[in-house]
Structures are given as structure tokens and as C-alpha cells.
Design a protein around this motif. Structure first.
Motif, PDB file in Angstrom:
ATOM      1  N   PHE B  14       0.987  -1.245   0.144  1.00 26.04           N
ATOM      2  CA  PHE B  14       0.147   0.016  -0.154  1.00 26.04           C
ATOM      3  C   PHE B  14       0.872   1.326  -0.040  1.00 26.04           C
ATOM      4  O   PHE B  14       0.558   2.216  -0.686  1.00 26.04           O
ATOM      5  N   ALA B  15       1.965   1.301   0.683  1.00 23.96           N
ATOM      6  CA  ALA B  15       2.818   2.475   0.883  1.00 23.96           C
ATOM      7  C   ALA B  15       3.428   2.809  -0.442  1.00 23.96           C
ATOM      8  O   ALA B  15       3.611   3.892  -0.803  1.00 23.96           O
ATOM      9  N   VAL B  16       4.038   1.589  -1.065  1.00 30.09           N
ATOM     10  CA  VAL B  16       4.641   1.632  -2.516  1.00 30.09           C
ATOM     11  C   VAL B  16       3.474   2.282  -3.463  1.00 30.09           C
ATOM     12  O   VAL B  16       3.871   3.302  -4.093  1.00 30.09           O
ATOM     13  N   GLY B  17       2.219   2.074  -3.332  1.00 28.46           N
ATOM     14  CA  GLY B  17       1.334   2.438  -4.241  1.00 28.46           C
ATOM     15  C   GLY B  17       0.900   3.933  -3.950  1.00 28.46           C
ATOM     16  O   GLY B  17       0.813   4.805  -4.730  1.00 28.46           O
ATOM     17  N   VAL B  18       1.133   4.232  -2.706  1.00 24.89           N
ATOM     18  CA  VAL B  18       0.797   5.599  -2.399  1.00 24.89           C
ATOM     19  C   VAL B  18       1.886   6.600  -2.853  1.00 24.89           C
ATOM     20  O   VAL B  18       1.794   7.779  -3.560  1.00 24.89           O
ATOM     21  N   TYR B  19       3.078   6.098  -2.690  1.00 25.83           N
ATOM     22  CA  TYR B  19       4.279   6.995  -3.361  1.00 25.83           C
ATOM     23  C   TYR B  19       3.973   6.820  -4.822  1.00 25.83           C
ATOM     24  O   TYR B  19       4.147   7.986  -5.369  1.00 25.83           O
ATOM     25  N   GLY B  20       3.644   5.929  -5.468  1.00 25.12           N
ATOM     26  CA  GLY B  20       3.526   5.725  -6.951  1.00 25.12           C
ATOM     27  C   GLY B  20       2.470   6.834  -7.422  1.00 25.12           C
ATOM     28  O   GLY B  20       2.476   7.812  -8.280  1.00 25.12           O
ATOM     29  N   VAL B  21       1.297   7.031  -6.556  1.00 28.34           N
ATOM     30  CA  VAL B  21       0.275   7.818  -6.897  1.00 28.34           C
ATOM     31  C   VAL B  21       0.579   9.209  -6.792  1.00 28.34           C
ATOM     32  O   VAL B  21       0.334  10.076  -7.563  1.00 28.34           O
ATOM     33  N   LEU B  22       1.123   9.593  -5.696  1.00 33.55           N
ATOM     34  CA  LEU B  22       1.718  10.862  -5.292  1.00 33.55           C
ATOM     35  C   LEU B  22       2.745  11.298  -6.234  1.00 33.55           C
ATOM     36  O   LEU B  22       2.900  12.604  -6.680  1.00 33.55           O
ATOM     37  N   ALA B  23       3.903  10.502  -6.714  1.00 31.92           N
ATOM     38  CA  ALA B  23       4.962  11.121  -7.239  1.00 31.92           C
ATOM     39  C   ALA B  23       5.162  11.084  -8.745  1.00 31.92           C
ATOM     40  O   ALA B  23       5.841  11.736  -9.365  1.00 31.92           O
ATOM     41  N   ARG B  24       4.491  10.081  -9.435  1.00 30.02           N
ATOM     42  CA  ARG B  24       4.702   9.757 -10.797  1.00 30.02           C
ATOM     43  C   ARG B  24       3.788  10.961 -11.588  1.00 30.02           C
ATOM     44  O   ARG B  24       2.608  11.096 -11.142  1.00 30.02           O
ATOM     45  N   SER B  33      -0.416   2.536 -10.088  1.00 26.55           N
ATOM     46  CA  SER B  33      -0.108   2.529  -8.609  1.00 26.55           C
ATOM     47  C   SER B  33      -1.435   2.307  -7.854  1.00 26.55           C
ATOM     48  O   SER B  33      -1.535   1.714  -6.722  1.00 26.55           O
ATOM     49  N   ILE B  34      -2.645   2.688  -8.493  1.00 23.69           N
ATOM     50  CA  ILE B  34      -3.818   2.484  -7.614  1.00 23.69           C
ATOM     51  C   ILE B  34      -4.155   1.170  -7.549  1.00 23.69           C
ATOM     52  O   ILE B  34      -4.699   0.585  -6.622  1.00 23.69           O
ATOM     53  N   GLU B  35      -3.786   0.261  -8.559  1.00 21.10           N
ATOM     54  CA  GLU B  35      -4.177  -1.029  -8.720  1.00 21.10           C
ATOM     55  C   GLU B  35      -3.221  -1.794  -7.755  1.00 21.10           C
ATOM     56  O   GLU B  35      -3.693  -2.627  -6.998  1.00 21.10           O
ATOM     57  N   LEU B  36      -1.950  -1.233  -7.411  1.00 23.34           N
ATOM     58  CA  LEU B  36      -1.144  -1.771  -6.130  1.00 23.34           C
ATOM     59  C   LEU B  36      -1.982  -1.914  -5.083  1.00 23.34           C
ATOM     60  O   LEU B  36      -1.901  -2.650  -4.264  1.00 23.34           O
ATOM     61  N   MET B  37      -2.438  -0.667  -4.814  1.00 21.28           N
ATOM     62  CA  MET B  37      -3.141   0.035  -3.461  1.00 21.28           C
ATOM     63  C   MET B  37      -4.421  -1.049  -3.143  1.00 21.28           C
ATOM     64  O   MET B  37      -4.491  -1.934  -2.218  1.00 21.28           O
ATOM     65  N   LEU B  38      -5.057  -1.139  -4.399  1.00 25.51           N
ATOM     66  CA  LEU B  38      -6.251  -2.085  -4.298  1.00 25.51           C
ATOM     67  C   LEU B  38      -6.118  -3.598  -4.092  1.00 25.51           C
ATOM     68  O   LEU B  38      -6.475  -4.456  -3.248  1.00 25.51           O
ATOM     69  N   ASN B  39      -4.673  -4.074  -4.625  1.00 24.22           N
ATOM     70  CA  ASN B  39      -4.228  -5.415  -4.058  1.00 24.22           C
ATOM     71  C   ASN B  39      -3.751  -5.479  -2.696  1.00 24.22           C
ATOM     72  O   ASN B  39      -3.950  -6.615  -2.288  1.00 24.22           O
ATOM     73  N   ALA B  40      -3.059  -4.425  -2.233  1.00 25.14           N
ATOM     74  CA  ALA B  40      -2.972  -4.502  -0.960  1.00 25.14           C
ATOM     75  C   ALA B  40      -3.912  -4.777   0.074  1.00 25.14           C
ATOM     76  O   ALA B  40      -4.134  -5.670   0.898  1.00 25.14           O
ATOM     77  N   VAL B  41      -4.949  -3.969  -0.348  1.00 29.83           N
ATOM     78  CA  VAL B  41      -6.311  -4.153   0.348  1.00 29.83           C
ATOM     79  C   VAL B  41      -6.964  -5.884   0.325  1.00 29.83           C
ATOM     80  O   VAL B  41      -7.321  -6.380   1.427  1.00 29.83           O
ATOM     81  N   ASN B  42      -6.909  -6.326  -1.029  1.00 32.58           N
ATOM     82  CA  ASN B  42      -7.528  -7.553  -1.153  1.00 32.58           C
ATOM     83  C   ASN B  42      -6.569  -8.607  -0.240  1.00 32.58           C
ATOM     84  O   ASN B  42      -7.370  -9.534   0.453  1.00 32.58           O
ATOM     85  N   ILE B  43      -5.134  -8.404  -0.353  1.00 34.10           N
ATOM     86  CA  ILE B  43      -4.429  -9.470   0.847  1.00 34.10           C
ATOM     87  C   ILE B  43      -5.208  -9.451   2.011  1.00 34.10           C
ATOM     88  O   ILE B  43      -5.253 -10.287   2.853  1.00 34.10           O
ATOM     89  N   ASN B  44      -5.444  -7.910   2.752  1.00 31.85           N
ATOM     90  CA  ASN B  44      -5.918  -7.938   3.930  1.00 31.85           C
ATOM     91  C   ASN B  44      -7.044  -8.549   4.094  1.00 31.85           C
ATOM     92  O   ASN B  44      -7.442  -9.246   5.051  1.00 31.85           O
TER      93      ASN B  44
END
Lengths: 184, 99
Positions: B14-24, B33-44
Motif C-alpha cells: 500500500f505504501a509503495v502504491g501511495v508513493y506511485g500515486v503521489l510522485a509519478r 499505482s492505484i491497482e497496487l493499493m487495491l491489491n494490498a487491500v485484497n490481501i488484507n
């Protein structure tokens, strides 16, 4: 023991892919790294006995969503390698780093500190394995969550219509400026 | 199998996704990067479902995947439209609503 090894390998794959997504210069490489992350997560799902979800993960995410990404990247012709310094917002880079590190710290702290039985407990395995997993999932999906399921189909229809309407080329619309990059 | 390891993995993703959304700057990269964050939520979701011995977590993860598919479809259509109108998908170029 085997569980731990599988977890570590899959987690390494996930994190390598995730870092590749945000650090790659070429958007195509990013999309391929995203596939790597998604496969790692699918392995985690298999380790958690969520077999159906692992299959859906591979089919829908790696098969459909990433292909859609690649399609748009190729269509826009932005698949040239970009200088990472130029392709990252200069001022926001450090703010983003701080924000990401802060959210990670908060989440990790929550996981570590909270002594609820939820964290640190042994996972209950074997409650829904193999075919039983799919059967339980289907029963839950079509009984308890059937309205949400139907609404999801409505959402997908709306999304398809929205995407088509947005991406359609306007024909002879009064008051619309000629599209740049479309003259050729 | 401890649950903490999965939760930590989700937090890191999720943190990696946050960085991608804000920085790229590239609009397509932001969506990835939003997909990364959604996948982190899926794992949880899945891991908490396993913890409680119910399949609800997996059902929610399925819904998240469906919503992600819809979001990507509309999001990429918007990116396509932006590129057609402005010949750029650099999110820095779209500041028309800045006050």
C-alpha cells in the motif's frame, strides 16, 4: 516451514514487482512488473487456500486489466523510456516519500502493537479447502451478497457505457476545437 | 502461519502504491499505482477472512476486483480523452481548475 518459504518467495516477487512498477522508466516495463506483483499475490492467495480468488486474480488482473493498460500505453505512443527525474514530480517526490513512509509506519505500528487476538494468531487453515472453498464462496455470493453481486453487474455495464462514450470520437460536434495530434 | 506477515506485506504494498500515486507524472502510471493499493487491500481482506474462518473476505475481494476492472476501464478512457485533447498525459499539465 514450507509455508514460510513460500510466503517469503512470493512476498519478494510482490515487492520487487511493486518497486518496478513505481521506478521503471518505461511504462511498458511498469505494466510487466505489475503482472509480476499480481502473480506473487495470486501465490499468496493459493497459500491462504483461496484458490478461486487466485484464479480470478490471474485471469482478470493479469489477463484483462494489464492488457488494457498495455493497449492504452501502445495506443498513446508513450512507451518511450522517460528520464525518471523528469517523469517524477520534483517537489512532490519527497513529500510523497514522506507520506508513504508515514503511512507504512502507522500501518506497521498497528499490526505490531495491537494485541488483539486478530493479529499474531494462528490462521485457521483447512476450514474451506479445495472444492469446498469454491462451493462456500458461491453459496455466500449467491445468497448473502446476491444484491451486491447484481449491483456489480450494473456497475460494470455503466463502466462499459461510460468508457465507450468517453473514448468515442465526437463527430461534427459544434463548438469543439479540432483535435490536436489528430490531423494526420 | 502467522497473520502479521501478510498484514505487513499489505502495508508495504500500500505504501509503495501511495508513493506511485503521489510522485509519478504519467497518468497511466498513477492508475497502475492505484491497482497496487487495491491489491494490498485484497490481501488484507482474504487474510482476515481466513483468520475468522469465513468466506466473506474472499467475496469482498472479488467485489474489489470487479470495481477495479470498472475503475480501470473508465480511468483509461479518461486518459485517452485527455491525450486526445491536450496531447499529453502528464498530470502536471492539467491544472485548469487551479484557483
Amino acid at each position: 516451514m514450507v509455508d514460510t518459504v513460500v510466503f517469503i518467495l512470493a512476498a519478494a516477487i510482490c515487492l520487487t514487482g511493486a518497486l518496478g512498477v513505481i521506478l521503471a522508466r518505461n511504462p511498458v516495463h511498469s505494466a510487466l512488473m505489475l503482472v509480476m506483483t499480481l502473480f506473487g499475490i495470486a501465490v499468496q492467495f493459493v497459500a491462504l487456500e483461496a484458490h478461486f480468488l487466485a484464479a480470478v486474480q490471474v485471469i482478470v488482473y493479469a489477463g484483462a486489466i494489464v492488457v488494457l493498460f498495455l493497449f492504452v500505453i501502445m495506443l498513446l505512443g508513450v512507451d518511450r523510456a522517460q528520464n525518471l527525474e523528469l517523469s517524477v514530480l520534483p517537489v512532490q517526490k519527497w513529500a510523497a516519500l514522506v507520506f508513504a513512509a508515514g503511512s507504512l509506519a502507522i500501518l506497521a505500528l498497528l499490526v505490531m502493537v495491537v494485541k488483539e487476538p486478530v493479529t499474531g494468531a494462528e490462521a485457521i487453515g483447512g476450514s474451506a479447502t479445495g472444492d469446498e472453498n469454491v462451493r462456500l464462496l458461491a453459496r455466500s455470493l449467491f445468497s448473502d451478497y446476491v444484491y451486491a453481486f447484481e449491483l456489480t453487474s450494473l456497475l460494470l455495464v455503466i463502466a462499459v457505457i461510460g468508457a465507450v462514450v468517453l473514448a468515442r470520437k465526437p463527430k461534427n460536434v459544434v463548438g469543439v476545437a479540432p483535435e490536436p495530434g489528430n490531423e494526420a | 502461519m502467522l497473520l502479521n506477515q501478510f498484514l505487513i506485506l499489505g502495508a508495504v504494498l500500500f505504501a509503495v502504491g501511495v508513493y506511485g500515486v503521489l510522485a509519478r507524472k504519467n497518468g497511466v502510471m498513477v492508475l497502475m499505482s492505484i491497482e497496487l493499493m487495491l491489491n494490498a487491500v485484497n490481501i488484507n481482506l482474504v487474510v482476515f477472512g481466513v483468520q475468522h474462518g469465513v468466506v466473506s473476505g474472499q467475496v469482498f475481494a472479488l467485489f474489489v476486483i470487479a470495481v477495479a476492472a470498472a475503475e480501470v476501464g473508465v480511468g483509461l478512457a479518461i486518459v485517452l480523452l485527455l491525450y486526445r485533447n491536450r496531447t499529453s498525459i502528464d498530470v502536471e499539465d492539467f491544472d485548469l481548475m487551479r484557483g
